[in-house]
Design a protein around this motif. Sequence first.
Motif, short mmCIF file in Angstrom:
data_model
loop_
_atom_site.label_atom_id
_atom_site.label_comp_id
_atom_site.label_asym_id
_atom_site.label_seq_id
_atom_site.Cartn_x
_atom_site.Cartn_y
_atom_site.Cartn_z
N LEU A 296 -3.67 -3.46 -0.53
CA LEU A 296 -4.31 -2.31 -1.17
C LEU A 296 -3.87 -1.00 -0.53
O LEU A 296 -3.57 -0.02 -1.22
CB LEU A 296 -5.83 -2.44 -1.07
N ALA A 297 -3.83 -0.98 0.80
CA ALA A 297 -3.45 0.24 1.51
C ALA A 297 -2.00 0.62 1.23
O ALA A 297 -1.67 1.80 1.07
CB ALA A 297 -3.68 0.06 3.00
N LEU A 298 -1.11 -0.36 1.16
CA LEU A 298 0.29 -0.08 0.87
C LEU A 298 0.45 0.47 -0.54
O LEU A 298 1.17 1.44 -0.77
CB LEU A 298 1.13 -1.35 1.03
N GLY A 299 -0.25 -0.14 -1.48
CA GLY A 299 -0.18 0.35 -2.86
C GLY A 299 -0.67 1.78 -2.97
O GLY A 299 -0.08 2.60 -3.68
N ARG A 300 -1.75 2.09 -2.26
CA ARG A 300 -2.29 3.45 -2.31
C ARG A 300 -1.33 4.44 -1.66
O ARG A 300 -1.11 5.56 -2.16
CB ARG A 300 -3.65 3.49 -1.61
N ALA A 301 -0.71 4.04 -0.54
CA ALA A 301 0.23 4.92 0.14
C ALA A 301 1.42 5.24 -0.76
O ALA A 301 1.90 6.38 -0.81
CB ALA A 301 0.69 4.28 1.45
#
Length: 325
Positions: A296-301
């Motif tokens: 999730l964090a990678l996708g948001r970044a």
Amino acid sequence: ESAGATEEGVGDSEAPKHKLFEMGALARARISATDDTKAVMDQIRSRGAWRALVQVPENYAETSAGLARVFPNFLEFIGDHLVPQLALSRLSEQRRFALTPILLVGPPGIGKTSFCENLSSALGVPFQRVNLEAAQAGFEITGVARGWTSAGPGRLLRWLAGNIPVNGIFVMEELDKAGGDARYDPKAPLLQLLEDTTVKTFCDQSMPEVEFDLSPISFMFTANTLEGLSAPLLDRMTVVEIPSMSADQAREAAQRQYLLLLKKFNLVETPPALTEAALESLSLESPRRQRQLLRLALGRAIAEGSSTLSIRPSQAMSRRRLGFI
């Protein structure tokens, strides 16, 4: 069809082989089988009665050490159970991979099934899993007898129909959650599979005339607790408690998981940086939860064009310290 086809391939190579069933019995059982069962029988026949056996590699100690680096909370299991069994397998005449029945017990999300899958991959043996919590009855494993509208082979036979080496790892997850109607308890067939004698004459209910020697299969189980598991069942397997990772181990695991995620999406050259704050949050999470949060964090970044990876407080819901020390 002649029984000569049964023996085809025996002695064709130096690899050890195991006779799984009698071809004649399979042919006789096929006459009265349902269409679904016949299809599986034909797949099994095409593989042959004699199946290859995967041998334990000479570098099994190095392979085991590699697993311990990826799964540090499995270090005790690897040293006390896995390596000794692999060492003995190397001493046997066939050197075939084989583990005694093992139950891995520990909190959810700590990597029990993932470890089994990585173990099979590292040693080059087939892998299959079945979730006993979702299984409605023992039929899931042993098949449904002729006469029922849903008659057909169970998961074990369907797996063997698609795998040539017969000594793979068959994992049954959530053993402690298996239940349902007591008349069709999914745990009931396990006693036969865990006995040295009866596992050699296993019969799927869809083809009861055929006896299968399943002794080369390594049966592994996972559970969160031993509650509700009978003494006769537990007596037939080695029970190993798997601890959660320490905070430091969890940090290292998060970093490895992030590198794997970057490789998957071809972001190795210019990835968002994994911040110290993010690592601190991830050090409180189980491996399963880490994977979810990192993705999730990678996708948001990527969506926001950020150069850093952060775990938002609202995401780190599981600061419940799932068994972490």
